[in-house]
Design a protein around this motif. Structure first.
Motif, PDB file in Angstrom:
ATOM      1  N   PRO A   1     -26.675  -9.087   3.124  1.00 43.29           N
ATOM      2  CA  PRO A   1     -26.533  -7.804   3.819  1.00 43.29           C
ATOM      3  C   PRO A   1     -25.270  -7.053   3.392  1.00 43.29           C
ATOM      4  CG  PRO A   1     -25.753  -9.556   5.218  1.00 43.29           C
ATOM      5  CD  PRO A   1     -26.310 -10.222   3.989  1.00 43.29           C
ATOM      6  N   LYS A   2     -25.291  -5.760   3.624  1.00 46.45           N
ATOM      7  CA  LYS A   2     -24.106  -4.942   3.402  1.00 46.45           C
ATOM      8  C   LYS A   2     -23.231  -5.030   4.651  1.00 46.45           C
ATOM      9  CE  LYS A   2     -24.802  -1.346   0.954  1.00 46.45           C
ATOM     10  NZ  LYS A   2     -24.097  -1.763  -0.288  1.00 46.45           N
ATOM     11  N   ALA A   3     -21.926  -5.179   4.466  1.00 49.32           N
ATOM     12  CA  ALA A   3     -20.979  -5.282   5.580  1.00 49.32           C
ATOM     13  C   ALA A   3     -19.737  -4.465   5.239  1.00 49.32           C
ATOM     14  CB  ALA A   3     -20.617  -6.741   5.845  1.00 49.32           C
ATOM     15  N   THR A   4     -18.851  -4.328   6.231  1.00 48.09           N
ATOM     16  CA  THR A   4     -17.651  -3.499   6.062  1.00 48.09           C
ATOM     17  C   THR A   4     -16.437  -4.381   5.781  1.00 48.09           C
ATOM     18  OG1 THR A   4     -18.544  -1.875   7.610  1.00 48.09           O
ATOM     19  CG2 THR A   4     -16.194  -1.732   7.104  1.00 48.09           C
ATOM     20  N   ASN A   5     -15.829  -4.189   4.641  1.00 50.59           N
ATOM     21  CA  ASN A   5     -14.629  -4.934   4.261  1.00 50.59           C
ATOM     22  C   ASN A   5     -13.419  -4.275   4.935  1.00 50.59           C
ATOM     23  OD1 ASN A   5     -12.389  -6.123   2.996  1.00 50.59           O
ATOM     24  ND2 ASN A   5     -13.469  -6.349   1.049  1.00 50.59           N
ATOM     25  N   VAL A   6     -12.826  -4.968   5.931  1.00 53.34           N
ATOM     26  CA  VAL A   6     -11.692  -4.409   6.693  1.00 53.34           C
ATOM     27  C   VAL A   6     -10.390  -5.130   6.358  1.00 53.34           C
ATOM     28  CG1 VAL A   6     -13.164  -3.641   8.588  1.00 53.34           C
ATOM     29  CG2 VAL A   6     -12.159  -5.944   8.672  1.00 53.34           C
ATOM     30  N   THR A   7     -10.336  -5.766   5.193  1.00 50.30           N
ATOM     31  CA  THR A   7      -9.175  -6.573   4.815  1.00 50.30           C
ATOM     32  C   THR A   7      -7.890  -5.761   4.776  1.00 50.30           C
ATOM     33  OG1 THR A   7     -10.707  -7.832   3.434  1.00 50.30           O
ATOM     34  CG2 THR A   7      -8.368  -8.316   3.177  1.00 50.30           C
ATOM     35  N   ASN A   8      -7.982  -4.467   4.539  1.00 51.90           N
ATOM     36  CA  ASN A   8      -6.782  -3.637   4.481  1.00 51.90           C
ATOM     37  C   ASN A   8      -6.076  -3.530   5.822  1.00 51.90           C
ATOM     38  OD1 ASN A   8      -7.052  -3.164   1.758  1.00 51.90           O
ATOM     39  ND2 ASN A   8      -8.076  -1.192   1.994  1.00 51.90           N
ATOM     40  N   GLU A   9      -6.699  -3.994   6.890  1.00 51.78           N
ATOM     41  CA  GLU A   9      -6.026  -4.037   8.187  1.00 51.78           C
ATOM     42  C   GLU A   9      -4.976  -5.160   8.232  1.00 51.78           C
ATOM     43  OE1 GLU A   9      -6.169  -2.068  10.690  1.00 51.78           O
ATOM     44  OE2 GLU A   9      -7.983  -0.863  10.385  1.00 51.78           O
ATOM     45  N   ILE A  10      -5.050  -6.081   7.273  1.00 56.08           N
ATOM     46  CA  ILE A  10      -4.105  -7.212   7.214  1.00 56.08           C
ATOM     47  C   ILE A  10      -3.061  -6.899   6.155  1.00 56.08           C
ATOM     48  CG2 ILE A  10      -3.886  -9.715   7.008  1.00 56.08           C
ATOM     49  CD1 ILE A  10      -6.936  -9.888   7.328  1.00 56.08           C
TER      50      ILE A  10
END
Length: 476
Positions: free
Chosen positions: A263-272
């Motif tokens: 599935p397609k998901a949202t990469n939110v790694t930039n919050e870290i």
């Protein structure tokens, strides 16, 4: 007599000022580091999130008496404890009550960590030819990384009381003098705005982004004399980020491997922050790139097995859960497995139900009674029709038993994996589903037959239908 003289001399030697000073010098760093670590942990937990309130139970648990007899505490099976697991395979949040959506308990497996790994595609793949290497984001679980169990999660939701205070304060501020307005524009109210959770920048506060997931993990660098550099690392991720925040933080939509799905998901790694992300990689001992993904509600996975006979083509959707929306488990069933554990095991008599990571723990039933449940009602379904809002009993389809691997061998408190138990005990006594063979089974997988509902601790389970189950495998 000689022995007594030697003992007296030895005590006098240890009590000498020089020896006591040496012991104090050597012990002081250790004691100070432990004190500092406790202060850091307490401070990180109690600081809170401006404009938000913490969701769930903490410093107490409804499972505190899980080792006591649970079979006769009620005339009907009832909910003993509720858990949602915001990050897949990390520590959960215990709840007194929970919203339920068609895809499961709210916030459950909303996030997952993933590694960037090479993957060979099989021949005939529509994406890449056989033999070529494709790097892809692959989800992480306790199966391969037990230290995920030490990552703690907290849910912080927007506090309506704070929002009301802000509205009142904003109303009153219209009468402020020109000089006061000038001082505010110059930033003199910065601290006050932070305390109230107001927006301090274009990305907005967490309260304006649906609250946040607060994540903590213990970190010790490679060079750490006397444990002086131990720390508790904390970072926060918005639960429902606005489009503005997603753009500012440069989120990306990427595919991630969840078993056989992509599935397609949202990469939110930039919050870290980069330094905390590096510490997280060291803590998890991860070499490849590491990322944190959030479920994309527009690209959920489809459940295609063990569906209700009356709705064989219904589109049941899930996020990052392994297979089905909700997992249910009886405390007495866990106790029965405990009785089967080898007498030589240190786990004997203290098998923690949390090892099985269920959403709903029930009490008031004989061991394994849930094995035969096919349909039940639990809590409330909340809907809307032409007359407005309405409530009815929440109906669940009990899809199948839960096939078990060695994941429960990981101690949720220490993050250490036992070589044998409880999988060995399950292997001996719980190979009761021919469809799941050679895997043992424990607990039940369920699908909510509604879009929105509510459950709470103490709710009774009303079993509407019983029968035989045959597990349908994900892979053939």
């Amino acid at each position: 007599m000689l022995a007594i003289d030697f003992f007296v001399h030895y005590v006098q030697y240890l009590a000498s000022p020089q020896i006591l000073l040496t012991i104090a010098v050597l012990a002081a760093p250790y004691l100070l580091s432990n004190f500092a670590r406790k202060r850091l942990s307490t401070r990180a937990t109690s600081t809170g999130v401006p404009g938000c309130r913490r969701l769930g139970l903490y410093r107490r648990s409804n499972l505190k008496d899980q080792y006591e007899d649970q079979s006769t505490t009620s005339n009907k099976p009832t909910i003993k404890a509720l858990f949602t697991y915001p990050i897949k395979s990390c520590r959960g949040v215990e709840l007194a009550a929970s919203e339920v959506e068609s895809k499961g308990l709210k916030f459950d497996r909303m996030f997952t960590f993933a590694k960037w790994l090479p993957k060979k595609r099989s021949e005939g793949s529509s994406e890449i030819s056989d033999g070529d290497i494709l790097h892809e984001w692959r989800f992480m679980t306790l199966r391969e990384n037990p230290r995920l169990a030490l990552i703690q999660t907290q849910l912080w939701l927007p506090d309506p009381r704070t929002a009301q205070d802000d509205r009142l304060k904003n109303k009153g501020s219209s009468k402020a003098t020109k000089s006061q307005a000038q001082r505010r524009s110059q930033g003199s109210d910065l601290v006050g705005q932070l305390d109230k959770g107001r927006s301090l920048g274009p990305a907005g506060t967490f309260a304006e982004n649906g609250g946040c997931l607060l994540v903590q993990f213990p970190y010790s660098p490679a060079f750490n004399p006397f444990g002086l550099r131990n720390e508790t690392v904390t970072f926060q991720v918005p639960l429902t980020p606005t489009e503005t925040r997603a753009e500012i933080k440069k989120y990306s939509k990427e595919n991630i491997v969840i078993w056989k799905d992509y599935p397609k998901a949202t990469n939110v790694t930039n919050e870290i922050s980069p330094d905390k992300l590096q510490k997280l990689k060291e803590f998890l001992d991860v070499e490849p790139p590491l990322a944190l993904f959030r479920v994309d509600d527009a690209h959920l996975r489809s459940v295609q097995r063990c569906l209700p006979k009356e709705k064989p083509d219904h589109a049941f959707r899930v996020g990052f859960v392994d297979a089905f929306s909700v997992n249910l488990l009886g405390i007495t069933s866990v106790q029965a497995v405990d009785e089967s554990i080898s007498a030589t095991s240190e786990m004997k008599g203290k098998l923690d139900a949390l090892r099985f990571r269920a959403n709903i723990y029930i009490t008031g039933t004989p061991a394994f009674a849930e094995d035969s449940w096919k349909k039940l009602t639990l809590g409330r379904r909340i809907g809307r029709d032409e007359k407005g809002l309405f409530e009815t009993e929440g109906e669940y389809h009990v899809a199948c038993r839960t096939a078990r691997c060695t994941l429960p061998n990981v101690d949720p408190e220490t993050g250490l994996r036992d070589r044998n138990e409880p999988y060995a005990a399950l292997n001996k006594t719980r190979k009761v589903d021919e469809g799941a063979y050679p895997h043992p089974v424990l607990g039940m997988q369920m699908l909510p037959m509604f879009e929105h509902g509510m459950i709470k601790v103490g709710d009774e389970v009303n079993v509407l239908e019983t029968g035989e189950h045959r597990y349908e495998k994900m892979f053939t």
